[in-house]
Design a protein around this motif. Structure first.
Motif, PDB file in Angstrom:
ATOM      1  N   THR A  94      13.167   0.353  -1.258  1.00  0.00           N
ATOM      2  CA  THR A  94      12.931  -1.085  -1.155  1.00  0.00           C
ATOM      3  C   THR A  94      12.824  -1.447   0.315  1.00  0.00           C
ATOM      4  N   PHE A  95      11.737  -2.108   0.683  1.00  0.00           N
ATOM      5  CA  PHE A  95      11.568  -2.603   2.053  1.00  0.00           C
ATOM      6  C   PHE A  95      11.893  -4.105   2.043  1.00  0.00           C
ATOM      7  N   TYR A  96      12.731  -4.534   3.001  1.00  0.00           N
ATOM      8  CA  TYR A  96      13.101  -5.950   3.104  1.00  0.00           C
ATOM      9  C   TYR A  96      12.516  -6.553   4.367  1.00  0.00           C
ATOM     10  N   GLY A 140       9.276   5.112  -6.392  1.00  0.00           N
ATOM     11  CA  GLY A 140       8.600   6.276  -5.857  1.00  0.00           C
ATOM     12  C   GLY A 140       9.548   7.369  -5.386  1.00  0.00           C
ATOM     13  N   ILE A 141       9.016   8.206  -4.519  1.00  0.00           N
ATOM     14  CA  ILE A 141       9.710   9.434  -4.122  1.00  0.00           C
ATOM     15  C   ILE A 141      10.884   9.175  -3.195  1.00  0.00           C
ATOM     16  N   GLY A 142      10.984   7.944  -2.670  1.00  0.00           N
ATOM     17  CA  GLY A 142      12.130   7.624  -1.841  1.00  0.00           C
ATOM     18  C   GLY A 142      12.004   8.221  -0.441  1.00  0.00           C
ATOM     19  N   ILE A 143      12.986   7.889   0.402  1.00  0.00           N
ATOM     20  CA  ILE A 143      12.958   8.330   1.795  1.00  0.00           C
ATOM     21  C   ILE A 143      14.334   8.878   2.150  1.00  0.00           C
ATOM     22  N   LEU A 176      13.195   6.403  11.505  1.00  0.00           N
ATOM     23  CA  LEU A 176      12.055   6.976  12.242  1.00  0.00           C
ATOM     24  C   LEU A 176      10.703   6.502  11.734  1.00  0.00           C
ATOM     25  N   ILE A 177      10.631   6.169  10.439  1.00  0.00           N
ATOM     26  CA  ILE A 177       9.312   5.864   9.872  1.00  0.00           C
ATOM     27  C   ILE A 177       8.688   4.621  10.485  1.00  0.00           C
ATOM     28  N   PHE A 178       9.467   3.819  11.198  1.00  0.00           N
ATOM     29  CA  PHE A 178       8.891   2.600  11.788  1.00  0.00           C
ATOM     30  C   PHE A 178       8.234   2.862  13.127  1.00  0.00           C
ATOM     31  N   GLY A 225      -1.891  10.434   2.838  1.00  0.00           N
ATOM     32  CA  GLY A 225      -1.405   9.935   4.129  1.00  0.00           C
ATOM     33  C   GLY A 225      -2.409   9.002   4.771  1.00  0.00           C
ATOM     34  N   GLY A 226      -1.911   8.123   5.615  1.00  0.00           N
ATOM     35  CA  GLY A 226      -2.773   7.284   6.452  1.00  0.00           C
ATOM     36  C   GLY A 226      -2.573   7.748   7.878  1.00  0.00           C
ATOM     37  N   PRO A 227      -3.000   6.958   8.843  1.00  0.00           N
ATOM     38  CA  PRO A 227      -2.805   7.373  10.225  1.00  0.00           C
ATOM     39  C   PRO A 227      -1.359   7.207  10.684  1.00  0.00           C
ATOM     40  N   GLY A 228      -0.472   6.719   9.820  1.00  0.00           N
ATOM     41  CA  GLY A 228       0.923   6.593  10.235  1.00  0.00           C
ATOM     42  C   GLY A 228       1.161   5.359  11.087  1.00  0.00           C
ATOM     43  N   LEU A 229       0.364   4.309  10.863  1.00  0.00           N
ATOM     44  CA  LEU A 229       0.534   3.105  11.677  1.00  0.00           C
ATOM     45  C   LEU A 229       1.062   1.929  10.869  1.00  0.00           C
ATOM     46  N   GLY A 230       0.940   2.000   9.546  1.00  0.00           N
ATOM     47  CA  GLY A 230       1.246   0.850   8.699  1.00  0.00           C
ATOM     48  C   GLY A 230       2.593   0.228   8.986  1.00  0.00           C
ATOM     49  N   LEU A 231       3.650   1.033   8.963  1.00  0.00           N
ATOM     50  CA  LEU A 231       4.989   0.473   9.146  1.00  0.00           C
ATOM     51  C   LEU A 231       5.191  -0.011  10.573  1.00  0.00           C
ATOM     52  N   ALA A 232       4.592   0.698  11.542  1.00  0.00           N
ATOM     53  CA  ALA A 232       4.742   0.272  12.940  1.00  0.00           C
ATOM     54  C   ALA A 232       4.099  -1.091  13.138  1.00  0.00           C
ATOM     55  N   PHE A 287       2.664   6.615  14.179  1.00  0.00           N
ATOM     56  CA  PHE A 287       2.206   7.972  13.902  1.00  0.00           C
ATOM     57  C   PHE A 287       3.261   8.823  13.218  1.00  0.00           C
ATOM     58  N   TYR A 288       4.359   8.183  12.728  1.00  0.00           N
ATOM     59  CA  TYR A 288       5.388   9.003  12.116  1.00  0.00           C
ATOM     60  C   TYR A 288       5.127   9.167  10.628  1.00  0.00           C
ATOM     61  N   GLN A 289       5.189  10.399  10.149  1.00  0.00           N
ATOM     62  CA  GLN A 289       5.087  10.643   8.712  1.00  0.00           C
ATOM     63  C   GLN A 289       6.133  11.660   8.321  1.00  0.00           C
ATOM     64  N   THR A 290       6.772  11.447   7.170  1.00  0.00           N
ATOM     65  CA  THR A 290       7.816  12.381   6.770  1.00  0.00           C
ATOM     66  C   THR A 290       7.192  13.488   5.940  1.00  0.00           C
ATOM     67  N   GLY A 291       7.901  14.602   5.897  1.00  0.00           N
ATOM     68  CA  GLY A 291       7.533  15.682   4.974  1.00  0.00           C
ATOM     69  C   GLY A 291       6.097  16.139   5.114  1.00  0.00           C
ATOM     70  N   LEU A 307       0.845  -1.199   0.000  1.00  0.00           N
ATOM     71  CA  LEU A 307       0.000   0.000   0.000  1.00  0.00           C
ATOM     72  C   LEU A 307       0.883   1.253   0.000  1.00  0.00           C
ATOM     73  N   ASN A 308       1.911   1.261   0.853  1.00  0.00           N
ATOM     74  CA  ASN A 308       2.831   2.405   0.887  1.00  0.00           C
ATOM     75  C   ASN A 308       3.535   2.584  -0.462  1.00  0.00           C
ATOM     76  N   ALA A 309       3.986   1.469  -1.032  1.00  0.00           N
ATOM     77  CA  ALA A 309       4.708   1.555  -2.300  1.00  0.00           C
ATOM     78  C   ALA A 309       3.823   2.229  -3.353  1.00  0.00           C
ATOM     79  N   ILE A 310       2.542   1.822  -3.394  1.00  0.00           N
ATOM     80  CA  ILE A 310       1.631   2.425  -4.375  1.00  0.00           C
ATOM     81  C   ILE A 310       1.441   3.902  -4.053  1.00  0.00           C
ATOM     82  N   LYS A 311       1.240   4.181  -2.743  1.00  0.00           N
ATOM     83  CA  LYS A 311       0.961   5.554  -2.342  1.00  0.00           C
ATOM     84  C   LYS A 311       2.104   6.502  -2.661  1.00  0.00           C
ATOM     85  N   TYR A 312       3.320   6.044  -2.410  1.00  0.00           N
ATOM     86  CA  TYR A 312       4.445   6.966  -2.522  1.00  0.00           C
ATOM     87  C   TYR A 312       5.159   6.838  -3.867  1.00  0.00           C
ATOM     88  N   THR A 313       4.441   6.309  -4.861  1.00  0.00           N
ATOM     89  CA  THR A 313       4.991   6.226  -6.212  1.00  0.00           C
ATOM     90  C   THR A 313       4.038   6.975  -7.136  1.00  0.00           C
TER      91      THR A 313
HETATM   92  P1  ADP Z   1       1.167   6.203   6.581  1.00  0.00           P
HETATM   93  O1  ADP Z   1      -0.184   5.861   7.104  1.00  0.00           O
HETATM   94  O2  ADP Z   1       1.490   7.666   6.694  1.00  0.00           O
HETATM   95  O3  ADP Z   1       1.462   5.646   5.234  1.00  0.00           O
HETATM   96  P2  ADP Z   1       3.228   4.381   7.499  1.00  0.00           P
HETATM   97  O4  ADP Z   1       3.625   3.970   8.854  1.00  0.00           O
HETATM   98  O5  ADP Z   1       2.760   3.326   6.575  1.00  0.00           O
HETATM   99  O6  ADP Z   1       2.128   5.512   7.646  1.00  0.00           O
HETATM  100  O7  ADP Z   1       4.469   5.123   6.849  1.00  0.00           O
HETATM  101  C1  ADP Z   1       5.146   6.135   7.558  1.00  0.00           C
HETATM  102  C2  ADP Z   1       5.820   7.103   6.624  1.00  0.00           C
HETATM  103  O8  ADP Z   1       6.900   6.487   5.956  1.00  0.00           O
HETATM  104  C3  ADP Z   1       4.937   7.620   5.534  1.00  0.00           C
HETATM  105  O9  ADP Z   1       4.192   8.740   5.959  1.00  0.00           O
HETATM  106  C4  ADP Z   1       5.909   7.985   4.433  1.00  0.00           C
HETATM  107  O10 ADP Z   1       6.420   9.282   4.630  1.00  0.00           O
HETATM  108  C5  ADP Z   1       7.057   7.014   4.637  1.00  0.00           C
HETATM  109  N1  ADP Z   1       6.994   5.904   3.669  1.00  0.00           N
HETATM  110  C6  ADP Z   1       6.503   4.673   3.903  1.00  0.00           C
HETATM  111  N2  ADP Z   1       6.625   3.875   2.811  1.00  0.00           N
HETATM  112  C7  ADP Z   1       7.203   4.620   1.863  1.00  0.00           C
HETATM  113  C8  ADP Z   1       7.602   4.375   0.478  1.00  0.00           C
HETATM  114  N3  ADP Z   1       7.433   3.177  -0.113  1.00  0.00           N
HETATM  115  N4  ADP Z   1       8.179   5.401  -0.187  1.00  0.00           N
HETATM  116  C9  ADP Z   1       8.371   6.601   0.405  1.00  0.00           C
HETATM  117  N5  ADP Z   1       8.020   6.888   1.677  1.00  0.00           N
HETATM  118  C10 ADP Z   1       7.445   5.931   2.395  1.00  0.00           C
END
Ligand code: ADP
Length: 831
Positions: free
Chosen positions: A809-811, A739-742, A749-751, A773-780, A754-758, A700-706
């Motif tokens: 790339t997430f591993y 996508g836009i990269g990190i 920090l993104i893990f 954006g989502g609620p910032g919980l996906g990666l956590a 509630f953390y979101q970049t930019g 979902l993140n990959a799609i969102k941030y691409t």
């Molecule tokens: P969100 O609900 O904001 O997507 P996540 O915990 O899933 O919350 O992700 C946290 C943050 O990590 C995102 O807000 C985004 O800034 C960054 N991020 C996650 N996945 C990607 C990705 N594939 N490419 C770029 N940035 C990403």
């Protein structure tokens, strides 16, 4: 009938909870609770403010573009541009201000309330000017959104009433009375109610979790303290019985107690020969040395709390010495606020007192007093032993034996082992044919440890009834060893059938705290060779070891019970999460169901405006459902309540299912999703449902941030044994995007939750939208699940750039099977 009652009570509870979501009875720290809630609001606030600010600026810009000419300005566009623009600037200004000097949590509710008001005003002005019913859909979003974000009920109610009221007036007096406007009144009313239910449920969830968290922290601290107390007790037991040099043993005990419990001063005073004074014999630090060197003393019955305890032979626990007339202040220990003084007695013989002082008022709990009483018993025994065994030879032998027993005492909590060792060691210095340790149980004596009994006699089955004037009663009365040179001369002697006849006998009382006699050590000879006084003294030393072991076993039992309680609390918490998830999902399911019915309704279908609105509500409800699910997943991970079912899981089909789930979204975004290099038959032990969730969030993140047109790649490879630190190997799965990269500084920090970049787009936007954006919980959540598998989650990205799109790339690395779960029961409880 009773079913009705139960249902009635349940409904009553639900309604009370809805009316006063913030009200909770019971004993918890209210201030900490409010603060915790404010922090939750604050966490969401910064992102919401920035997102809304940017959105308003953007809206102002679109209005600006829509202004037809400067000379004949459109009536709506110019004021809307002004209202949106000013709101946007206020919000961005607020965001910049809070990033410079962080907002104090106590203003969190007011701030988010005012932000909500600002949004409401924008919507209302727009509705008022355009009279376009479509715009009212924003009101639904406002009600549901603020129901979710507000944790203050007055603010939620005030905002809803204000916004709803003004809207209603507009619809009544300004708008044409078309069916759409009238229908909207009902829709808005319903969404305000649902928004309130979401709000109330959320407030209750947070509050209940916080109460449980507080309770758990309290119990854990208490438990830690008790464990330390028990350890100290065992260590003291070892010291007192192995060292026969009195001054040394006293000083060591004082230092040990002070250091372990963090008290201000610990001293030991002994009665002088005249019996009139308590003299300082040991003490901690330079103050202690000084007191001993000065020969500091207090008159029994007249001076100080120490004098009082020596006279009354009772423990004194003084919560505040400045309020106690008995207290005598000593210059060198002048910071004392509370004091605990315990008599050191063996039998009826007073030897001295143990004195513990603290710089805090009310430093001693009832539990502390109990532990110290048991400690005082041991210290008293040590003093007595040291006084009795002055002879060089017996001293050495005895100290060897006692050392061995006390080592066992500190190394094992197995009562049987210690008691058996007591009897075995004693046999090496005091010859006897049969020996046993007997405990009083009601009116009987039962044998808990035995030595030298004939085979087949089964000593632990033996019970001896206590008679009015038998040897045990004599022991209890005199509180001292009893020697019977020839039992055949005692008419009350009870012979146990099946055992060889006894001739001479000796009994030693087992004395515990409060001078209570809990049983006796019984030694028997089959020849008429009487036991001597010296042997009685030796046996006394061992009997006191046995009493200590019994006492420690008791304390240990209490500790084990406390752990059990903690486990129960944990279970309650897990039950609660289940209940909360049910409570939250119910209203959302209702919302989903009804809005779906609306979208199918013929009348609505025929009106494109209404249809769009109904579909908007339906999409919103689905999104809300997902957010609530994510929050509950997070709550489970946070409280270690994630329950995984490990079964053989095919990695290839996990990836395939993920790809299928997103097929529609990929099409909409004009992206491509590719499955690459998945070796056949790649199977690991894991929880397929949880792992699917991990891949779901990553994809979902990959799609969102691409950006549109980009490419997502899923792949996996086997890990050889030893790779990534997995002994049995495992699997590495990756989710790659263009996508836009990190940026490197955000990659760890993104893990966190509630953390979101930019910058962040509006929260209620479509879930697969570019940068939505989502609620910032996906990666956590993903990390929580991977951790629970014993695996690792990491990201690689050259950096962040929205133009060149370097990609990320997430591993996910998972071991072949989860490391065997060792239950961490600290201090070895429950063994
Ligand atoms: P969100 O609900 O904001 O997507 P996540 O915990 O899933 O919350 O992700 C946290 C943050 O990590 C995102 O807000 C985004 O800034 C960054 N991020 C996650 N996945 C990607 C990705 N594939 N490419 C770029 N940035 C990403």
């Amino acid at each position: 009938m009773s079913r009705l009652k139960v249902m009635g009570a349940y409904l009553g509870r639900v309604i009370r909870g809805l009316l006063a979501p913030g009200k909770f009875e019971g004993d918890y720290d209210r201030q900490a609770m409010e603060r915790a809630l404010q922090l939750v609001v604050l966490e969401g606030l910064n992102q919401a403010v920035l997102a809304l600010g940017l959105m308003f600026v953007f809206l102002a810009y679109t209005h600006y573009q829509a202004v037809p000419t400067v000379l004949f300005p459109d009536k709506i566009e110019i004021p809307m541009m002004a209202v949106n623009g000013i709101s946007g600037l206020i919000l961005i200004g607020l965001r910049i201000w809070t990033s410079r000097r962080s907002l104090s949590p106590e203003y969190a509710n007011t701030t988010i309330g005012l932000v909500g008001l600002l949004v409401a005003i924008n919507i209302l002005v727009h509705v008022y000017l355009s009279l376009d019913p479509m715009l009212s859909i924003y009101m639904v979003l406002l009600f549901l959104g603020s129901g979710f974000f507000f944790l203050s009920t007055p603010w939620y109610v005030a905002l809803t009433l204000f916004t709803g009221g003004v809207w209603f007036l507009i619809s009544l007096f300004r708008a044409p009375q078309t069916p759409t406007w009238i229908l909207l009144r009902y829709v808005l009313g319903i969404s305000a109610v649902i928004g309130y239910i979401v709000h109330a449920t959320r407030v209750r969830t947070y509050r209940r979790l916080e109460i449980m968290r507080q309770e758990q922290v309290r119990q854990q601290e208490e438990l830690k303290r008790r464990a330390i107390q028990l350890q100290t007790l065992i260590q003291v037991a070892q010291n007192v019985s192995s060292i026969l040099d009195l001054d040394k043993v006293l000083n060591e005990i004082a230092e040990l107690v002070k250091e372990r419990f963090g008290y201000y001063f610990v001293g030991i005073f002994l009665l002088d020969e005249s019996g009139n004074y308590m003299v300082a014999r040991a003490g901690t630090g330079s103050a202690g040395r000084w007191l001993v060197e000065q020969g500091f003393k207090l008159k029994v019955g007249e001076e100080g709390i120490i004098g009082w305890v020596a006279q009354h032979r009772r423990t004194a626990c003084v919560n505040d010495v400045t309020l106690d007339p008995r207290y005598v202040s000593v210059d060198i220990i002048s910071n004392t606020r509370s004091e605990l003084v315990l008599p050191l007695e063996v039998g009826t013989n007073l030897l001295g007192v143990l004195d513990v002082q603290s710089e805090r008022a009310q430093a001693f709990s009832e539990d502390d007093v109990r532990v110290f009483e048991s400690l005082a018993d041991q210290v008293a025994i040590a003093i007595q032993n040291a006084q009795i065994y002055s002879g060089e030879r017996s001293r050495r032998l005895l100290s060897e034996m006692l050392y061995e027993v006390s080592r066992a005492l500190s190394q094992t909590l197995d009562l049987n082992v210690v008691l058996k060792l007591v009897l075995d060691s004693l046999a090496r210095i005091v010859p006897f044919d049969r020996g046993s340790l007997m405990l009083q149980e009601g009116n009987d004596l039962v044998i808990v440890a035995a030595r030298g009994f004939p085979p087949g006699s089964n000593p632990t089955q033996i019970r001896v009834a206590i008679k009015s004037d038998d040897v045990y009663q004599t022991l209890r009365r005199s509180n001292a060893p009893l020697i019977v040179p020839d039992v055949s001369k005692r008419p009350d002697w009870q012979h146990v059938p099946g055992l060889p006849l006894a001739r001479s006998w000796m009994g030693v009382p087992l004395i515990q705290a409060n001078n209570e006699i809990i049983g006796m050590l019984s030694l028997t000879r089959e020849t008429p060779t009487p036991f001597t006084e010296e042997q009685a003294a030796l046996a006394t030393a061992f009997a006191s070891q046995a009493a200590i072991a019994l006492r420690n076993a008791q304390l240990y039992d209490q500790l084990a019970r406390a752990y059990e309680q903690l486990e129960r609390l944990d279970r309650t918490k897990s039950d609660f999460i289940t209940v909360a998830s049910h409570e939250l999902r119910t209203p959302i399911t209702i919302l989903r169901g009804f809005s779906q019915i609306l979208t199918k309704n013929e009348k609505i279908k025929s009106d494109p405006t209404l249809l769009e609105m109904a579909e908007g509500i339906y999409d919103g409800a689905i999104r809300l459902h997902e957010i609530v699910n994510s929050m509950l997943d997070m709550a489970k991970i946070d409280s270690n309540m994630l329950q995984l079912r490990f079964v053989p899981t095919a990695v290839g089909s996990l990836l395939k299912t993920t790809a299928e789930t997103f097929a529609q979204a990929i099409k909409e975004r004009k992206q491509t999703l590719e499955l690459e290099s998945v070796p056949e038959g790649l199977i690991i032990e894991g929880d397929p449902e949880a792992l699917a969730k991990v891949l779901y969030h990553l994809t979902l993140n990959a799609i969102k941030y691409t950006p549109d047109g980009g490419r997502i790649t899923l792949g996996a490879r086997a890990l050889a044994p030893g790779e990534q630190g997995f002994a049995d190997g495992g699997v590495e799965i990756w989710v790659r995007d263009t996508g836009i990269g990190i940026a490197p500084q955000y990659q760890s920090l993104i893990f966190t939750k509630f953390y979101q970049t930019g910058e962040v787009a509006l929260h209620s936007s479509g879930k697969t939208k570019f940068k939505g954006g989502g609620p910032g919980l996906g990666l956590a959540i993903a990390k929580g699940i991977v951790d629970a598998h014993g695996g690792k989650l990491r990201v690689e990205s050259p950096g962040y750039d929205e133009v060149t799109c370097p990609g990320s790339t997430f591993y996910v690395c998972l071991p072949q099977r989860p490391a065997s779960k060792t239950l961490e029961t600290s201090a070895g409880a429950g063994q």
